[in-house]
Every structure is written in C-alpha cells, then in structure tokens.
Scaffold this active site. Sequence first.
Site, PDB file in Angstrom:
ATOM      1  N   GLU A 166       3.025  29.827  17.207  1.00  0.00           N
ATOM      2  CA  GLU A 166       2.036  28.903  16.644  1.00  0.00           C
ATOM      3  C   GLU A 166       2.044  28.861  15.115  1.00  0.00           C
ATOM      4  O   GLU A 166       1.900  27.792  14.533  1.00  0.00           O
ATOM      5  CB  GLU A 166       0.629  29.263  17.142  1.00  0.00           C
ATOM      6  CG  GLU A 166       0.447  29.009  18.623  1.00  0.00           C
ATOM      7  CD  GLU A 166      -0.988  29.205  19.081  1.00  0.00           C
ATOM      8  OE1 GLU A 166      -1.885  28.543  18.570  1.00  0.00           O
ATOM      9  OE2 GLU A 166      -1.212  30.064  19.956  1.00  0.00           O
ATOM     10  N   HIS A 212      14.070  47.585  34.073  1.00  0.00           N
ATOM     11  CA  HIS A 212      14.441  47.251  35.450  1.00  0.00           C
ATOM     12  C   HIS A 212      14.967  45.829  35.593  1.00  0.00           C
ATOM     13  O   HIS A 212      15.137  45.344  36.707  1.00  0.00           O
ATOM     14  CB  HIS A 212      13.223  47.473  36.367  1.00  0.00           C
ATOM     15  CG  HIS A 212      12.736  48.888  36.299  1.00  0.00           C
ATOM     16  ND1 HIS A 212      13.226  49.889  37.106  1.00  0.00           N
ATOM     17  CD2 HIS A 212      11.853  49.478  35.452  1.00  0.00           C
ATOM     18  CE1 HIS A 212      12.643  51.039  36.786  1.00  0.00           C
ATOM     19  NE2 HIS A 212      11.805  50.811  35.777  1.00  0.00           N
ATOM     20  N   LYS A 231      -3.525  18.443  24.714  1.00  0.00           N
ATOM     21  CA  LYS A 231      -4.934  18.470  25.151  1.00  0.00           C
ATOM     22  C   LYS A 231      -5.448  17.043  25.311  1.00  0.00           C
ATOM     23  O   LYS A 231      -6.200  16.748  26.235  1.00  0.00           O
ATOM     24  CB  LYS A 231      -5.795  19.225  24.137  1.00  0.00           C
ATOM     25  CG  LYS A 231      -5.667  20.734  24.267  1.00  0.00           C
ATOM     26  CD  LYS A 231      -6.629  21.446  23.334  1.00  0.00           C
ATOM     27  CE  LYS A 231      -6.568  22.948  23.577  1.00  0.00           C
ATOM     28  NZ  LYS A 231      -7.354  23.717  22.637  1.00  0.00           N
TER      29      LYS A 231
END
Length: 321
Positions: A209, A225, A316
Amino acid sequence: MTAEGMRETILALPEHIQAALALPIRNFEPRTFTGIDKIAFLGMGGSGIAGNIIRDLLPSIPVFLNKGYAAPGFLDRKTLAICISYSGNTKETLEATHTAMKKNCRLLGLASGGKMLELLVEEGRPHIALPPGHLPRTSLPFQLFSLLNFFDQINLFPLDREGILAFARALLAREPEARALAEKLKGKLVFIYGSTPSVGLRFKTQLNENAKVHAKAEVFPELNHNEVVAWQEQPPQGLAVVFLREPDERQEVRDSISFLQETIQGRADLLEIQASGQTRVEQVLSLIFLGDLASYHLALARRVDPEKTEYINTLKKIIRE
Ligand code: PA5
C-alpha cells in the site's frame, strides 16, 4: 496527509500510543464481558491487522479472524466480536457486524465515523471512536493500544503502560535502519520470512500500500514444509529475502534460518531485521515500526505517494455500485 506527514505519523508512535490508552470506551461495563470463550475480529486490510497482531499476542483464548462478508457460523453469546472499520463504511465489515449483532455476541466496535460509528451509537453498543484524519493503516497504534487497554480492563491481557511508552520513545532512534533497509529493497521483489505471522503480514501489506510493490510473507516453521522446496530451483532475478528475527526464536527456527540463508546465498539478496525489547508486545511493535518506516522510505525512493491507494477506492466504488 502529505508524504512527509506519513513519516511524522509513524514517528509519532509514542504520542499515539499514549492517546490510544486514553481513548474512552463508550457504553462499556467490564463485568458484561465475562464468560467469553472465543474472540472474532471482523475487519479488512488496515482495520483487520490489529486482530492478527492480537491473535499472536494472546495465546490463551481462540481468536478467529474474519476478513470477508459472511461472519462465521459459530458466533454466539460467548463470543466477543470486535468489529473494526476505520472509515466505518467497509461493506464486508458492516455485513459481518450486523450478523454478530443478530447472534447476540458481546461486541466492541472501533470506527472513526461512517455507518459503523452511527450503528454503534444508535444501538448503544460498547465502542471506541478512533480519532479522524488518519489513513486506516496509519491508525494502527490507536486501534492496537486502545484494544490492549480494553483487554487489560476485562482481565484478558495485562498491559505495562509505562513500559510500552518508554520502549516506543526509544524505538524512534532505529529510523536509520529502516531507511537503509528501504535502500536495499529498491527494485526488488520482496519475500518476508519470520516467526510471527502478523508482523510479516503487516510488512507485506505496508509494502503493497505505501511503496506500491509486490511482496509476500511466509512463516516459520510452516515454510519449512513447502516454500523451502522452491529454493531447489533458480529464483527469479532481483529477489530480496528479509528475515524478521526475534530474540526468543526456538533453536529449530534458528537452524531453519541458517539452512535457508546458506541455500539462498548468492541467489537473492539476504537481509535481516532484529526485533528489540523484552516483552512480546515490544518485540512485535519494534518489527512493525521498522517495516512501516521501511515501506515509507521505499515509497519515497520509488517516487510514489505512500498515502494514495487509488485501486482500493476504485474497487470499493465498483462493489458499492
Ligand atoms: O489500508 C487501507 O486503506 C485499507 O486496507 C483499508 O483499511 C481497508 O480497505 C478497509 O477499510 P476501513 O479500514 O475503512 O474499514
């Protein structure tokens, strides 16, 4: 806020912690928060990360992070729902908050305004009005420390107020390290490897950001892993790997880091930031502070505005419409 304003905001950490600890918790009666057996944080992006951090700080109670529209099915009267939206208008958080209210959760809301603050006031719910004029992500000290104050008051997390303030004041002297780190990250794809998930995630999202760069964060021991296997191949050019180091790392984690650093040597830039402090809160805060400042200095080095997040606003708007 201007570009320089963001630096000032980050360096105002001690003052913001002090102000956060003094923020009133409205409609709050500590004894109504007894008998809680789990916590659900409802919040997105810069208003969701405080939940990740508290989950790492509070191992004694299950903490669920809800970063979406639908609230989890297990919400009930024994759930403490913490609903955070800095703007107060984030659709996902508002939707999940309505569900938490319907499910009779014990609830605490945090917002600086918008529909969320209106709802909390109208319903007479316990809430903290965050100070306006910040960006959601720069309001983190207000969110985090007002919440830690709340947790202290309901006896879930004892907080040493004077200790954390003194630590935050001393932390400011580490700014040159963050600037030096930013210099080394310029032009790089950044991988962040550390032991505390929230801290790596915060650094990644601040790089996204503020500095507008791609980054990813992986966590020990899980990365041993899966992620480690990819290092068998030649990595892409221009990669920087930042190890977030902590004083209380387990020996197994130290061994994993040594192995990885030997493996990566010569194939990507190897960098480290060290947490400082005696307590978990201090250590987490130190890494967040350095990551926040590094992302700010990287934005300046890249000549981008650390404050602007146009694509979030555009998205948005599309979603609202
Ligand atoms: O940092 C940001 O600006 C975003 O990640 C926002 O926090 C996110 O979009 C949610 O908005 P709000 O914090 O207003 O609920």
